[in-house]
Design a protein around this motif. Structure first.
Motif, short mmCIF file in Angstrom:
data_model
loop_
_atom_site.label_atom_id
_atom_site.label_comp_id
_atom_site.label_asym_id
_atom_site.label_seq_id
_atom_site.Cartn_x
_atom_site.Cartn_y
_atom_site.Cartn_z
N ALA A 1 0.83 -1.21 0.00
CA ALA A 1 0.00 0.00 0.00
C ALA A 1 0.86 1.26 0.00
O ALA A 1 0.51 2.27 -0.61
CB ALA A 1 -0.92 0.00 1.21
N ALA A 2 1.99 1.18 0.69
CA ALA A 2 2.88 2.34 0.76
C ALA A 2 3.67 2.56 -0.52
O ALA A 2 4.09 3.68 -0.82
CB ALA A 2 3.85 2.16 1.94
N ASP A 3 3.86 1.50 -1.32
CA ASP A 3 4.65 1.61 -2.55
C ASP A 3 4.00 0.77 -3.66
O ASP A 3 4.51 -0.28 -4.04
CB ASP A 3 6.08 1.14 -2.30
CG ASP A 3 7.04 1.52 -3.42
OD1 ASP A 3 6.56 2.00 -4.48
OD2 ASP A 3 8.26 1.36 -3.24
N PRO A 4 2.85 1.22 -4.18
CA PRO A 4 2.14 0.43 -5.19
C PRO A 4 2.93 0.23 -6.48
O PRO A 4 2.75 -0.79 -7.15
CB PRO A 4 0.85 1.23 -5.43
CG PRO A 4 1.14 2.61 -4.93
CD PRO A 4 2.11 2.45 -3.82
N ASP A 5 3.81 1.16 -6.82
CA ASP A 5 4.62 0.98 -8.04
C ASP A 5 5.52 -0.24 -7.91
O ASP A 5 5.63 -1.05 -8.84
CB ASP A 5 5.46 2.24 -8.30
CG ASP A 5 4.62 3.40 -8.82
OD1 ASP A 5 3.76 3.18 -9.68
OD2 ASP A 5 4.83 4.53 -8.35
N ALA A 6 6.17 -0.36 -6.76
CA ALA A 6 7.03 -1.52 -6.53
C ALA A 6 6.22 -2.80 -6.46
O ALA A 6 6.65 -3.86 -6.95
CB ALA A 6 7.82 -1.33 -5.24
N ALA A 7 5.02 -2.72 -5.87
CA ALA A 7 4.16 -3.90 -5.77
C ALA A 7 3.78 -4.41 -7.15
O ALA A 7 3.84 -5.61 -7.43
CB ALA A 7 2.91 -3.56 -4.96
N ILE A 8 3.40 -3.49 -8.04
CA ILE A 8 3.00 -3.89 -9.39
C ILE A 8 4.20 -4.36 -10.20
O ILE A 8 4.10 -5.30 -11.00
CB ILE A 8 2.27 -2.74 -10.11
CG1 ILE A 8 0.94 -2.45 -9.40
CG2 ILE A 8 2.02 -3.08 -11.58
CD1 ILE A 8 -0.02 -3.62 -9.32
N ALA A 9 5.36 -3.76 -9.97
CA ALA A 9 6.57 -4.22 -10.67
C ALA A 9 6.85 -5.68 -10.33
O ALA A 9 7.22 -6.48 -11.20
CB ALA A 9 7.76 -3.34 -10.27
N GLY A 10 6.63 -6.04 -9.08
CA GLY A 10 6.80 -7.44 -8.68
C GLY A 10 5.76 -8.34 -9.30
O GLY A 10 6.04 -9.47 -9.71
N MET A 11 4.53 -7.84 -9.42
CA MET A 11 3.45 -8.62 -10.01
C MET A 11 3.70 -8.84 -11.50
O MET A 11 3.33 -9.88 -12.06
CB MET A 11 2.12 -7.89 -9.79
CG MET A 11 0.89 -8.75 -10.02
SD MET A 11 0.70 -10.01 -8.77
CE MET A 11 0.02 -11.35 -9.76
N MET A 12 4.33 -7.88 -12.15
CA MET A 12 4.62 -8.02 -13.59
C MET A 12 5.62 -9.14 -13.85
O MET A 12 5.65 -9.71 -14.94
CB MET A 12 5.15 -6.70 -14.15
CG MET A 12 4.13 -5.56 -14.17
SD MET A 12 2.66 -5.92 -15.16
CE MET A 12 3.39 -5.97 -16.81
N LYS A 13 6.43 -9.47 -12.86
CA LYS A 13 7.35 -10.61 -13.02
C LYS A 13 6.58 -11.92 -13.03
O LYS A 13 6.99 -12.89 -13.64
CB LYS A 13 8.36 -10.61 -11.87
CG LYS A 13 9.29 -9.40 -11.84
CD LYS A 13 10.21 -9.46 -10.63
CE LYS A 13 11.07 -8.22 -10.52
NZ LYS A 13 11.91 -8.24 -9.29
N VAL A 14 5.45 -11.93 -12.34
CA VAL A 14 4.61 -13.12 -12.29
C VAL A 14 3.81 -13.26 -13.57
O VAL A 14 3.70 -14.36 -14.14
CB VAL A 14 3.66 -13.05 -11.07
CG1 VAL A 14 2.75 -14.28 -11.03
CG2 VAL A 14 4.45 -12.93 -9.78
N GLU A 15 3.25 -12.15 -14.04
CA GLU A 15 2.43 -12.16 -15.25
C GLU A 15 2.82 -10.97 -16.12
O GLU A 15 2.23 -9.89 -16.03
CB GLU A 15 0.94 -12.11 -14.88
CG GLU A 15 -0.01 -12.12 -16.07
CD GLU A 15 0.32 -13.18 -17.08
OE1 GLU A 15 1.09 -12.88 -18.02
OE2 GLU A 15 -0.16 -14.31 -16.93
N PRO A 16 3.84 -11.15 -16.99
CA PRO A 16 4.37 -10.04 -17.81
C PRO A 16 3.35 -9.46 -18.80
O PRO A 16 3.55 -8.34 -19.29
CB PRO A 16 5.54 -10.68 -18.56
CG PRO A 16 5.90 -11.90 -17.76
CD PRO A 16 4.62 -12.38 -17.17
N LEU A 17 2.27 -10.19 -19.11
CA LEU A 17 1.30 -9.71 -20.09
C LEU A 17 0.29 -8.73 -19.48
O LEU A 17 -0.56 -8.20 -20.19
CB LEU A 17 0.56 -10.90 -20.71
CG LEU A 17 1.43 -11.87 -21.52
CD1 LEU A 17 0.59 -13.01 -22.07
CD2 LEU A 17 2.17 -11.16 -22.64
#
Length: 343
Positions: A251-267
């Motif tokens: 919640a404090a760093d949503p950009d970093a959170a989504i960057a990590g999620m993109m590694k799981v699902e790059p599409l």
């Protein structure tokens, strides 16, 4: 022949090796998400990537879900030990088969994202207009399963609404194509999906939020099997601790959170998934109640009212107690569950 000293040394080495192996052995937990990969799941993978599960002695295997209500059956079947799912599905299960139900150990959706959506041009302008119309829903979708409760409270004959089962990824598309008159959705999923389809969810869609129509329910959170909670309470506490920390940091760093999620699902579309994540935090996760009680907890009287509503709606043979549905014993102290949204 080996001397006595050599034998003692060899034995000591074997003991140390065996104890080291035991110390390194982690508790395996099969964890199911409530839906296909989305930005709102970023905190689960954050906990894995940052080593928070490992720090708690856990080896967590994470799979995609097929619906928040389906998580309950996945756990009851023994296929999964824990997951994200709908607390109302636990209530319904406990109302018919008490004793086997999973327990919610950390609430995420303090306000439920359940809604019906129709096109703004639709003749469905009130809930009563649903009679004689069709409603699309995935078979494991919690919103569709809770529609009878909404209908009963609002004087709608649910038997006059035809149900069309559909794949989760087709809900918005089939609505916009006119294949169904309405769709029973999760707002955090459909609102952002509509944006991605170049549909204005505020102007082009009419929303019927369950919470505005008398169905004031909690929704999805972390649930675990009764077996895991009874036999390995320390592992459950570790799971909750890791996920709570990851949620607050995401919640404090949503950009970093989504960057990590993109590694799981790059599409994934990173911009849309960040919007979905922040929407969920602001609309459903963080409320005046969570400001008071901290993330993850509930108010027992509110849960008791939810139980009564579902028991009455579905004529359940048993009325579960709040303690049959929700267990807060694994939660970290409130001081560790205070969430501050990123500005």
């Amino acid at each position: 022949m080996l001397s006595k000293r050599h034998l003692i040394g060899l034995f000591a080495g074997l003991v140390l090796s065996a104890s080291g192996a035991v110390a390194q052995e982690k508790t395996k937990i099969k964890f199911t998400l409530d839906w296909k990969y989305q930005g709102i799941h970023a905190f689960v993978f954050w906990a894995a990537d940052k080593g928070y599960f490992a720090n708690e002695g856990l080896d967590v295997e994470i799979d995609q879900g097929t619906g928040s209500a389906a998580t309950v059956t996945r756990i009851v079947s023994g296929t999964y030990d824990a997951g994200l799912g709908d607390v109302n599905a636990i209530i319904q299960y406990a109302g018919t088969k008490p004793g086997d139900q999973p327990k919610m150990v950390y609430m995420l959706y303090n306000t439920a994202p359940f809604a019906l959506i129709v096109k703004n041009s639709s003749p469905i302008k009130t809930l009563k207009d649903m009679e004689g119309r069709s409603m699309g829903t995935p078979p494991g979708g919690a919103t569709g399963q809770l529609f009878p409760a909404l209908a009963k409270l609002n004087g709608v004959d649910a038997s006059k609404v035809s149900i069309t089962n559909m794949a989760p990824n087709l809900q918005e598309q089939m609505l916009m194509n006119g294949q169904v008159d309405s769709s029973a959705i999760f707002s955090v999923t459909s609102y952002i999906n509509l944006v991605g389809m170049k549909v204005d969810p505020d102007k082009d869609i009419r929303w019927f939020y369950f919470s505005d129509l008398g169905v004031d329910l909690y929704s999805n959170g972390v649930m675990v099997s009764a077996k895991l909670l009874a036999e390995k309470p320390k592992a459950v506490a570790g799971l909750v601790k890791a996920l709570n920390r990851a949620l607050i940091e995401s919640a404090a760093d949503p950009d970093a959170a989504i960057a990590g999620m993109m590694k799981v699902e790059p599409l994934m579309n990173a911009a849309l998934e960040k919007q979905r994540l922040t929407y969920a935090f602001r609309q459903h996760f963080v409320t005046k109640e969570t400001d008071e009680n901290g993330m993850g907890d509930i108010k027992d009287d509110r849960m008791a009212r939810s139980i009564k509503l579902l028991v009455d709606t579905y004529n359940l043979p048993n009325t579960p107690k709040v303690s049959d549905i929700f267990d807060r014993s694994a939660m970290p102290p409130k001081s560790e569950r205070i969430l501050k949204l990123a500005k």
